[in-house]
Design a protein around this motif. Structure first.
Motif, PDB file in Angstrom:
ATOM      1  N   ASP A   1       1.011  -0.746  -0.138  1.00  0.00           N
ATOM      2  CA  ASP A   1       0.267  -0.157  -0.191  1.00  0.00           C
ATOM      3  C   ASP A   1       1.013   1.035  -0.188  1.00  0.00           C
ATOM      4  OD1 ASP A   1      -1.991   1.860  -0.004  1.00  0.00           O
ATOM      5  OD2 ASP A   1      -2.682   1.538   2.245  1.00  0.00           O
ATOM      6  N   ALA A   2       1.889   1.327  -1.033  1.00  0.00           N
ATOM      7  CA  ALA A   2       3.080   2.185  -0.865  1.00  0.00           C
ATOM      8  C   ALA A   2       1.879   3.398  -1.424  1.00  0.00           C
ATOM      9  CB  ALA A   2       4.156   1.955  -1.454  1.00  0.00           C
ATOM     10  N   ALA A   3       1.166   3.671  -2.218  1.00  0.00           N
ATOM     11  CA  ALA A   3       0.651   4.751  -2.445  1.00  0.00           C
ATOM     12  C   ALA A   3      -0.571   5.235  -1.750  1.00  0.00           C
ATOM     13  CB  ALA A   3      -0.815   3.891  -4.003  1.00  0.00           C
TER      14      ALA A   3
ATOM     15  N   ASP B   1      15.480   6.429 -11.600  1.00  0.00           N
ATOM     16  CA  ASP B   1      15.871   5.347 -12.828  1.00  0.00           C
ATOM     17  C   ASP B   1      16.025   4.045 -11.799  1.00  0.00           C
ATOM     18  OD1 ASP B   1      15.547   7.141 -14.492  1.00  0.00           O
ATOM     19  OD2 ASP B   1      16.861   7.619 -15.360  1.00  0.00           O
ATOM     20  N   ARG B   2      17.255   4.341 -10.837  1.00  0.00           N
ATOM     21  CA  ARG B   2      16.604   2.743 -10.402  1.00  0.00           C
ATOM     22  C   ARG B   2      15.790   2.401  -9.675  1.00  0.00           C
ATOM     23  NH1 ARG B   2      22.463   2.841  -6.795  1.00  0.00           N
ATOM     24  NH2 ARG B   2      24.114   2.813  -8.689  1.00  0.00           N
ATOM     25  N   LYS B   3      14.562   3.756  -8.684  1.00  0.00           N
ATOM     26  CA  LYS B   3      13.487   3.371  -8.384  1.00  0.00           C
ATOM     27  C   LYS B   3      13.217   2.957  -8.804  1.00  0.00           C
ATOM     28  CE  LYS B   3      12.218   6.697  -5.144  1.00  0.00           C
ATOM     29  NZ  LYS B   3      12.068   7.341  -4.146  1.00  0.00           N
ATOM     30  N   LEU B   4      12.144   3.048  -9.632  1.00  0.00           N
ATOM     31  CA  LEU B   4      11.472   2.893 -11.183  1.00  0.00           C
ATOM     32  C   LEU B   4      11.644   1.651 -11.653  1.00  0.00           C
ATOM     33  CD1 LEU B   4       8.655   3.715 -12.136  1.00  0.00           C
ATOM     34  CD2 LEU B   4       9.985   5.204 -13.876  1.00  0.00           C
ATOM     35  N   THR B   5      12.907   1.604 -11.575  1.00  0.00           N
ATOM     36  CA  THR B   5      12.997   0.116 -12.323  1.00  0.00           C
ATOM     37  C   THR B   5      12.770  -1.113 -11.183  1.00  0.00           C
ATOM     38  OG1 THR B   5      14.887   1.033 -13.798  1.00  0.00           O
ATOM     39  CG2 THR B   5      14.532  -0.958 -13.638  1.00  0.00           C
ATOM     40  N   TYR B   6      13.667  -0.892  -9.779  1.00  0.00           N
ATOM     41  CA  TYR B   6      13.136  -1.702  -9.325  1.00  0.00           C
ATOM     42  C   TYR B   6      11.467  -2.312  -8.978  1.00  0.00           C
ATOM     43  CZ  TYR B   6      13.229  -4.495  -5.608  1.00  0.00           C
ATOM     44  OH  TYR B   6      13.439  -5.689  -4.326  1.00  0.00           O
ATOM     45  N   LEU B   7      10.538  -0.890  -8.720  1.00  0.00           N
ATOM     46  CA  LEU B   7       9.036  -0.700  -9.029  1.00  0.00           C
ATOM     47  C   LEU B   7       8.509  -1.313  -9.665  1.00  0.00           C
ATOM     48  CD1 LEU B   7       9.454   2.613  -6.477  1.00  0.00           C
ATOM     49  CD2 LEU B   7       8.462   0.163  -5.385  1.00  0.00           C
ATOM     50  N   ARG B   8       8.600  -1.108 -10.876  1.00  0.00           N
ATOM     51  CA  ARG B   8       8.197  -1.842 -12.021  1.00  0.00           C
ATOM     52  C   ARG B   8       7.776  -2.822 -12.064  1.00  0.00           C
ATOM     53  NH1 ARG B   8       9.220   2.380 -17.253  1.00  0.00           N
ATOM     54  NH2 ARG B   8       6.692   3.094 -16.827  1.00  0.00           N
TER      55      ARG B   8
ATOM     56  N   GLN C   1       0.972  10.654  -6.861  1.00  0.00           N
ATOM     57  CA  GLN C   1       0.745   9.297  -7.129  1.00  0.00           C
ATOM     58  C   GLN C   1       1.902   9.812  -7.884  1.00  0.00           C
ATOM     59  OE1 GLN C   1       0.505   7.257  -5.400  1.00  0.00           O
ATOM     60  NE2 GLN C   1      -1.464   7.374  -4.588  1.00  0.00           N
ATOM     61  N   SER C   2       2.935  10.392  -8.576  1.00  0.00           N
ATOM     62  CA  SER C   2       3.823  10.621  -9.786  1.00  0.00           C
ATOM     63  C   SER C   2       5.099  10.937  -9.642  1.00  0.00           C
ATOM     64  CB  SER C   2       3.280  11.706 -11.113  1.00  0.00           C
ATOM     65  OG  SER C   2       3.107  12.368 -10.636  1.00  0.00           O
ATOM     66  N   VAL C   3       5.286  12.933  -8.756  1.00  0.00           N
ATOM     67  CA  VAL C   3       6.332  12.928  -7.700  1.00  0.00           C
ATOM     68  C   VAL C   3       7.242  12.052  -6.642  1.00  0.00           C
ATOM     69  CG1 VAL C   3       7.152  15.159  -6.548  1.00  0.00           C
ATOM     70  CG2 VAL C   3       5.183  14.936  -8.520  1.00  0.00           C
ATOM     71  N   GLY C   4       8.581  11.905  -7.273  1.00  0.00           N
ATOM     72  CA  GLY C   4       9.285  10.782  -6.630  1.00  0.00           C
ATOM     73  C   GLY C   4       8.872   9.676  -7.995  1.00  0.00           C
ATOM     74  N   LEU C   5       8.191   8.732  -7.613  1.00  0.00           N
ATOM     75  CA  LEU C   5       7.747   7.518  -8.856  1.00  0.00           C
ATOM     76  C   LEU C   5       8.582   7.964  -9.865  1.00  0.00           C
ATOM     77  CD1 LEU C   5       7.063   4.904  -8.552  1.00  0.00           C
ATOM     78  CD2 LEU C   5       4.762   5.933  -9.729  1.00  0.00           C
ATOM     79  N   MET C   6       7.766   9.299 -10.268  1.00  0.00           N
ATOM     80  CA  MET C   6       8.812   8.947 -12.179  1.00  0.00           C
ATOM     81  C   MET C   6       9.011  10.356 -12.829  1.00  0.00           C
ATOM     82  SD  MET C   6       4.544   7.644 -13.728  1.00  0.00           S
ATOM     83  CE  MET C   6       5.208   8.239 -14.807  1.00  0.00           C
TER      84      MET C   6
ATOM     85  N   PHE D   1       0.426  17.843  -5.134  1.00  0.00           N
ATOM     86  CA  PHE D   1       1.212  16.318  -4.854  1.00  0.00           C
ATOM     87  C   PHE D   1       2.106  16.455  -3.467  1.00  0.00           C
ATOM     88  CE2 PHE D   1       3.998  20.269  -6.311  1.00  0.00           C
ATOM     89  CZ  PHE D   1       5.179  20.361  -5.117  1.00  0.00           C
ATOM     90  N   SER D   2       1.908  15.237  -3.543  1.00  0.00           N
ATOM     91  CA  SER D   2       2.585  14.703  -2.377  1.00  0.00           C
ATOM     92  C   SER D   2       4.137  14.876  -1.506  1.00  0.00           C
ATOM     93  CB  SER D   2       1.685  13.451  -1.930  1.00  0.00           C
ATOM     94  OG  SER D   2       0.322  13.711  -1.782  1.00  0.00           O
ATOM     95  N   LEU D   3       4.035  14.749  -1.231  1.00  0.00           N
ATOM     96  CA  LEU D   3       6.228  14.020  -0.793  1.00  0.00           C
ATOM     97  C   LEU D   3       6.238  13.180   0.118  1.00  0.00           C
ATOM     98  CD1 LEU D   3       7.325  18.195  -0.320  1.00  0.00           C
ATOM     99  CD2 LEU D   3       7.468  16.276  -2.181  1.00  0.00           C
ATOM    100  N   HIS D   4       5.585  12.213   0.864  1.00  0.00           N
ATOM    101  CA  HIS D   4       4.936  11.332   1.488  1.00  0.00           C
ATOM    102  C   HIS D   4       4.879   9.556   1.559  1.00  0.00           C
ATOM    103  CE1 HIS D   4       0.723  12.634   2.461  1.00  0.00           C
ATOM    104  NE2 HIS D   4       0.212  11.675   2.176  1.00  0.00           N
ATOM    105  N   LYS D   5       4.728  10.354  -0.173  1.00  0.00           N
ATOM    106  CA  LYS D   5       4.693   8.628  -0.402  1.00  0.00           C
ATOM    107  C   LYS D   5       5.773   8.350  -1.323  1.00  0.00           C
ATOM    108  CE  LYS D   5      -0.093  10.370  -1.947  1.00  0.00           C
ATOM    109  NZ  LYS D   5      -0.937   9.338  -1.093  1.00  0.00           N
ATOM    110  N   TRP D   6       6.128   9.345  -2.475  1.00  0.00           N
ATOM    111  CA  TRP D   6       7.272   8.220  -3.350  1.00  0.00           C
ATOM    112  C   TRP D   6       8.731   8.896  -2.718  1.00  0.00           C
ATOM    113  CZ3 TRP D   6       6.597   3.505  -4.765  1.00  0.00           C
ATOM    114  CH2 TRP D   6       4.942   3.615  -4.959  1.00  0.00           C
ATOM    115  N   VAL D   7       8.322  10.381  -2.284  1.00  0.00           N
ATOM    116  CA  VAL D   7       9.734  11.185  -2.263  1.00  0.00           C
ATOM    117  C   VAL D   7      10.140  10.321  -0.818  1.00  0.00           C
ATOM    118  CG1 VAL D   7      10.593  12.983  -1.755  1.00  0.00           C
ATOM    119  CG2 VAL D   7       9.699  12.844  -3.114  1.00  0.00           C
TER     120      VAL D   7
END
Length: 428
Positions: free
Chosen positions: A56-58, A322-329, A234-239, A253-259
């Motif tokens: 539930d990281a979203a 890029d590492r984060k997004l690659t691993y999460l995908r 759901q996009s700032v810090g993710l992509m 935008f939020s910062l406590h999700k993907w940042v």
């Protein structure tokens, strides 16, 4: 700590990531090649309870160990200096000067200038302010939103309809959601709605993870004089998020999700020259009327959380976007590929790689109501120790949302896959 601590100090790289800059780049072929290990390249960065596998990281991405330690340090510092800090009575930088690095770093993160960004308590607060205080509307104008938009932002749009004598139009994004049929849906909306003035657009849907082709939609909208308010929670810090590349004038935008900043951190972006199109928050006069910070609440906030934002942003870059997004995908692909063969199971997400990131969603065979979806959520937690989230709102029906975090591993996803296989006949 000195009076100059903590916001203006240089982050000690040795304690920032425990050497995470040298972490291996996750393979794009994770879904095919990984052995289902109980650890991953990022698990050691976190101190979290693993009794239940949280997917539930979203909702909340959780701070890393290093950021959490820095937040505790800031909390102690703020508490120690209390109102003396808040009133800028300390020697050295003022309160706002100590807070400014957070705004500066977040502005760089989204390709904006600091004068265009105000930090606030999260994406929902930011977007409420943008939507409800959007001023260019005239009686009889139309505003629009889609089924993939977040519940509370839909409430804000409904509030506009109820209070501003405008017409709210709803759009159902077609499934499967290919780039082509998404753009066709918006072009049809634009062509059929000559008085459309403002569009709520969600970059990454919190329901099913759909990634919208924002730049293409913005280009069509601007050519018709339609403003977009972008939900980038759901996009700032993710992509990659670049307000100029997307040609967006308004964004929350939020910062406590993907940042992975502390809870209660987010921001609002308003392009220079457009501030007068968003009225100050409830008539806020604490700031100059041309100051973007007048567009967010100015009450007593969690100052320690805001002071911690630069650390979280620095760690985001240290790990590598890029590492984060690659691993999460890779984690998303890992579980999806292992349940595709289940008869009747729906993967409610496009196959086009440009249209998804990490958030995924599924429906069990026969699952058609939100009550059934909530039963799935309850059973997965109680019987399998796995948290997935029931989400209503899509035109096609309720779904179960799956959102891996950096601290998750393939073994966590194996538990999800096992739960799906056990419960697949729940409603048939």
């Amino acid at each position: 700590m000195t009076n100059n601590s903590p916001a203006l100090s240089i982050i000690d790289r040795r304690t920032l990531l425990w050497g995470a800059a040298a972490l291996p780049l996750a393979s794009p072929a994770l879904a095919q090649s990984h052995d289902g290990s109980k650890t991953g390249p990022y698990t050691e960065l976190y101190d979290i309870d693993r009794t239940i596998v949280s997917l539930d990281a979203a909702y909340y991405g959780a701070m890393t160990r290093a950021t959490h330690a820095y937040y505790r340090q800031n909390t102690d510092w703020v508490n120690s200096h209390h109102s003396v800090f808040l009133r800028s009575a300390l020697a050295g930088p003022t309160r706002d000067e100590r807070l400014q690095p957070a705004t500066d770093d977040v502005a760089k993160l989204i390709g904006a200038s600091p004068a265009e960004v105000a930090l606030c308590a999260g994406g929902t607060e930011a977007l409420y302010g943008l939507i409800v205080n959007y001023t260019p509307l005239k009686p009889g104008d139309t505003i629009a939103m889609a089924d993939v938009d977040y519940d509370e932002m839909q409430y804000a749009m409904e509030h506009l309809e109820a209070t501003r004598d405008v017409i709210l139009k709803r759009v159902a994004i077609p499934e499967p959601s290919t780039t082509g049929n998404i753009l066709e849906a918006y072009e049809r909306l634009f062509n059929e709605t000559p008085r459309l003035r403002m569009l709520l657009l969600t970059h990454v849907s919190n329901r099913n993870g759909l990634v919208m082709p924002v730049a293409d939609i913005a280009k069509m909208a601007k050519s018709r004089g339609i403003d977009i308010i972008l939900d980038a929670a759901q996009s700032v810090g993710l992509m990659p998020v670049d307000v100029d590349a997307m040609d967006i004038d308004f964004m929350g935008f939020s910062l406590h999700k993907w940042v992975a900043a502390p809870l209660g951190t987010g921001g609002v972006y308003i392009r220079e020259g457009r501030k007068n199109d968003i009225a100050p928050w409830l008539g806020n006069r604490i700031r100059d009327q041309d100051d973007v910070r007048a567009r967010v609440p100015t009450g007593t906030i969690d100052f320690a959380a805001k002071l911690t934002v630069p650390h979280a942003v620095a760690q985001h870059y240290e790990i590598g976007p890029d590492r984060k997004l690659t691993y999460l995908r890779g984690l998303r692909d890992y579980w999806v590929e292992r349940v595709r063969d289940i008869r009747g199971l729906e993967i409610v997400q496009p196959n086009d790689r440009d249209r998804y990131a990490v958030i995924g969603a599924f429906r069990l065979p026969g699952q058609t109501t939100i009550e059934q979806a909530r039963e799935v959520q309850k059973r997965f937690v109680e019987r399998h120790g796995v948290l997935v989230v029931a989400k209503a709102g899509l035109a096609s029906g309720p779904v179960m949302r799956v959102t891996p975090a950096l601290f998750n591993t393939p073994e966590d996803l194996n538990r999800l896959v096992a739960a799906i296989r056990v419960e697949r006949s729940l409603f048939v």
